[in-house]
Design a protein around this motif. Structure first.
Motif, short mmCIF file in Angstrom:
data_model
loop_
_atom_site.label_atom_id
_atom_site.label_comp_id
_atom_site.label_asym_id
_atom_site.label_seq_id
_atom_site.Cartn_x
_atom_site.Cartn_y
_atom_site.Cartn_z
N GLY A 162 -29.53 -0.74 18.17
CA GLY A 162 -29.80 -0.32 19.86
C GLY A 162 -30.42 -1.29 20.39
N LEU A 163 -31.62 -1.61 19.66
CA LEU A 163 -31.86 -3.06 20.97
C LEU A 163 -30.57 -3.42 21.69
CD1 LEU A 163 -33.86 -4.28 22.35
CD2 LEU A 163 -33.97 -5.74 19.82
N GLU A 164 -29.56 -4.10 21.24
CA GLU A 164 -28.30 -4.46 21.02
C GLU A 164 -27.75 -3.17 22.50
OE1 GLU A 164 -25.17 -7.67 21.84
OE2 GLU A 164 -27.28 -7.32 20.53
N ALA A 165 -27.74 -2.20 22.41
CA ALA A 165 -27.11 -1.39 23.38
C ALA A 165 -28.31 -1.21 25.02
CB ALA A 165 -27.17 -0.11 22.86
N ALA A 194 -22.83 9.87 27.47
CA ALA A 194 -21.37 10.47 26.67
C ALA A 194 -21.31 10.18 25.44
CB ALA A 194 -20.09 10.03 27.37
N ALA A 195 -21.98 8.30 25.91
CA ALA A 195 -21.42 7.67 24.30
C ALA A 195 -22.43 7.99 23.04
CB ALA A 195 -21.92 6.46 24.60
N VAL A 196 -23.75 8.79 22.98
CA VAL A 196 -24.71 9.38 22.41
C VAL A 196 -24.06 9.71 21.84
CG1 VAL A 196 -27.17 9.78 22.37
CG2 VAL A 196 -26.69 8.19 23.71
N ALA A 203 -20.71 10.64 13.74
CA ALA A 203 -21.50 10.77 12.27
C ALA A 203 -21.05 12.60 11.41
CB ALA A 203 -23.05 10.20 13.06
N VAL A 204 -20.88 12.43 12.62
CA VAL A 204 -20.69 14.20 11.49
C VAL A 204 -19.07 14.64 11.36
CG1 VAL A 204 -20.56 16.59 12.05
CG2 VAL A 204 -22.43 15.85 12.72
N VAL A 205 -18.44 13.68 11.81
CA VAL A 205 -16.83 14.08 11.24
C VAL A 205 -16.33 13.18 10.43
CG1 VAL A 205 -14.42 13.28 11.89
CG2 VAL A 205 -15.78 14.23 13.82
N LEU A 206 -17.23 12.02 10.42
CA LEU A 206 -16.81 11.18 9.13
C LEU A 206 -17.40 11.53 7.56
CD1 LEU A 206 -15.54 8.39 8.14
CD2 LEU A 206 -18.15 7.20 8.35
N ARG A 278 -19.77 1.28 21.12
CA ARG A 278 -19.29 0.21 20.06
C ARG A 278 -20.57 0.15 19.80
NH1 ARG A 278 -19.58 -6.26 21.38
NH2 ARG A 278 -18.34 -6.83 19.66
N GLU A 279 -21.55 0.21 20.04
CA GLU A 279 -23.08 -0.38 19.00
C GLU A 279 -22.74 1.42 18.81
OE1 GLU A 279 -24.20 -2.91 19.39
OE2 GLU A 279 -22.71 -4.12 21.15
N GLY A 280 -23.00 2.78 19.30
CA GLY A 280 -22.69 3.81 18.29
C GLY A 280 -22.03 3.88 17.00
N PHE A 281 -20.28 3.16 17.26
CA PHE A 281 -19.86 3.37 16.29
C PHE A 281 -20.02 2.57 15.25
CE2 PHE A 281 -15.80 1.76 14.00
CZ PHE A 281 -15.38 3.06 13.22
N GLU A 282 -20.58 1.23 15.18
CA GLU A 282 -21.01 0.41 14.03
C GLU A 282 -22.01 1.17 13.37
OE1 GLU A 282 -22.04 -3.50 15.91
OE2 GLU A 282 -20.14 -3.71 16.34
N THR A 283 -23.10 2.05 14.09
CA THR A 283 -24.30 2.56 14.32
C THR A 283 -24.16 3.43 13.00
OG1 THR A 283 -25.69 2.31 15.44
CG2 THR A 283 -26.79 2.92 13.95
N VAL A 284 -23.09 3.96 13.34
CA VAL A 284 -22.86 4.87 12.18
C VAL A 284 -22.11 4.30 10.75
CG1 VAL A 284 -20.91 7.10 11.75
CG2 VAL A 284 -22.49 6.42 14.23
N LEU A 285 -20.98 3.63 10.80
CA LEU A 285 -20.44 2.62 9.74
C LEU A 285 -21.47 2.01 8.84
CD1 LEU A 285 -17.35 2.26 8.89
CD2 LEU A 285 -17.44 0.41 9.69
N PHE A 286 -22.35 1.33 9.65
CA PHE A 286 -23.85 0.73 9.02
C PHE A 286 -24.31 2.43 7.38
CE2 PHE A 286 -23.48 -2.85 11.33
CZ PHE A 286 -22.02 -3.17 11.10
N TYR A 287 -24.79 2.95 7.86
CA TYR A 287 -25.43 4.35 8.13
C TYR A 287 -24.91 4.67 6.93
CZ TYR A 287 -30.03 4.08 9.95
OH TYR A 287 -30.82 3.29 10.34
#
Length: 484
Positions: A162-165, A194-196, A203-206, A278-287
């Motif tokens: 989040g801080l990166e974004a 829109a990115a948020v 996250a929901v789809v995955l 970009r940061e959001g996708f990484e966050t979803v994958l890590f979680y």
């Protein structure tokens, strides 16, 4: 009591004793798995689960080698000698799981008897391994260390990403402020919104895709774990992260300038979307990986997320509203070290997941300590040769990389550039500055952060003399001074 009654009572007791002796002689010695309910503690049951896992691995190895009789004997022995002991306390903790595991053992034995295809037996054994892990979670307590580690990992992921974004946004908005193009802020902010929304949808789809997968969910989760490890390595390795960040920042700045010059609101919105998603996708994958590995610790993952989001909100407010200089260099340096440790834990869990789905073989290390399941999931450590080698190799890469970046390369640069050289990037790497503005102190603070550190550039809210490409102003005045 009369003498007659005493004689009858004695005869009855004697008959009962004779029946008990005869029954024990007829039945014979009790098997190892038929223990009394009160004789098996949870600690004993957890120890027997370790033997059950080894028996399951041996069963699959024998069946794959074509030794059907040996596989059947091992499957029967693993259940009777080990898992039956586990059933005693497990039935109290989770009767349905106990019944499901019994049926799965029976199903595997029947498949082996009928000489079913290896893939079918393997799929059932993969499911049984998951049940054995669930049984250990039911019989174990998380303790203190595992929840603390998982909470810290969850906090680190949301706060760092989040801080990166936030830093990217602060640079983009500060650039627009310095360039007197404040009208372009609204499209960028719409792109951020829109990115948020897209991150939440991802996250929901995955999650739904993994839950509804008709088969091979364990394999999908293992693949997700491997991808998460690769991305964590990319993020955490100092050299790669720094170069990637600078190139990414330069790309965004150039796109902003082009979009502002053309007056394209759609392009500006796309820039805001790209910077954050970009940061959001990484966050979803890590979680997703963290939740898969931390089964049974979901509450602590949620706690870390909430704490990290609160800390991120406070930092964002300080950056955008107060214009404060934050110790970002110290934080990002610490975050890189913690991300490295998290990636080592994720790698251990990824290897364990690949072993569970029979992509990698088990080579268990006899005599090596075995951690409780929750702590094993938090650290990624398993007493297998594959896990230990993978975690040791990644740790060695990080240690060598740190020595090169912080000791060898700085010394090489000093020898090459000589005394008095200013701070420079990597040898042979030049990063263009792009459109910038030299401005006095004002109200809005922007931060240009690399993975190695950050510096605050305070941008004036009004009366700013921006230096735009191919324009006059400060650039022409500087040129006239030099020509005079």
């Amino acid at each position: 009591m009369s003498r007659h009654r005493r004689l009858l009572l004695g005869a009855a007791l004697g008959a009962v004793a004779l029946l008990m002796v005869a029954g024990s002689w007829l039945v014979g010695p009790r098997p190892a798995g038929a223990a009394d309910a009160g004789a098996v503690s949870r600690a004993d049951a957890i120890e027997q689960l370790g033997h059950t896992r080894a028996s399951i691995d041996e069963t699959l190895a024998l069946f794959k080698a074509g030794r059907t009789e040996g596989a059947l004997e091992q499957a029967q022995s693993g259940y009777l000698r080990h898992f039956e002991l586990v059933e005693v306390p497990l039935r109290v903790a989770d009767p349905q799981l106990t019944l499901d595991a019994e049926q799965k053992f029976a199903e595997i034995r029947q498949l082996i008897r009928s000489d079913a295809p290896t893939s079918e037996v393997r799929d059932r054994i993969v499911e049984l391994r998951g049940m054995v892990d669930s049984a250990e979670r039911k019989l174990s307590s998380p303790g203190l260390v595992a929840p603390a580690l998982v909470t810290g990992q969850s906090f680190l992921i949301i706060f760092r990403e989040g801080l990166e974004a936030v830093l990217l946004l602060s640079v983009l908005l500060g650039y627009l402020e310095a360039s007197k193009a404040t009208h372009a802020k609204r499209p960028i902010l719409w792109g951020v919104a829109a990115a948020v929304a897209a991150t939440a949808a991802t996250a929901v789809v995955l999650r739904v895709a993994l839950d509804l997968a008709p088969a091979g969910r364990e394999m999908l989760e293992a693949i997700t774990a491997v991808v998460a490890v690769a991305m964590l390595f990319w993020v955490s390795f100092w050299l790669i992260s720094r170069l990637d960040h600078k190139r990414w920042m330069e790309f965004l700045r150039s796109r902003v300038w082009t979009a502002v010059s053309l007056g394209s609101a759609a392009s500006l919105a796309l820039i805001g979307f790209t910077a954050v998603y970009r940061e959001g996708f990484e966050t979803v994958l890590f979680y997703q990986a963290l939740l898969s590995f931390g089964e049974g610790l979901t509450v602590w993952v949620a706690l870390g997320f909430v704490l990290g989001a609160a800390a991120l909100t406070a930092c964002s407010w300080a950056i955008f509203r107060l214009g404060r200089r934050l110790p970002l260099k110290a934080f990002l340096t610490t975050a890189v070290v913690l991300i490295m440790a998290t990636s080592v834990a994720f790698l251990g869990n990824a290897v364990a997941a690949l072993q569970e789905v029979d992509v990698l073989q088990y080579h268990r290390l006899d005599g090596w300590p075995r951690l409780p399941i929750f702590l094993a999931e938090a650290t990624g450590y398993r007493p297998t040769l594959e896990t230990v080698l993978a975690q040791a190799a990644l740790t060695l890469v990080y240690v060598i990389g740190a020595l090169l970046m912080f000791l060898a390369l700085p010394a090489w640069r000093r020898r090459r550039e000589g005394p008095g050289a200013g701070e420079a990037g990597l040898p042979g790497v030049s990063v263009p500055a792009g459109p910038t503005a030299e401005v006095p102190t004002g109200e809005v603070s922007t931060v240009d952060a690399a993975a190695s550190g950050a510096s605050a550039v305070v941008v004036g809210a009004a009366g700013t003399d921006a230096a735009r490409p191919h324009s006059g102003g400060r650039a022409r005045r500087r040129s006239s001074i030099h020509s005079g």
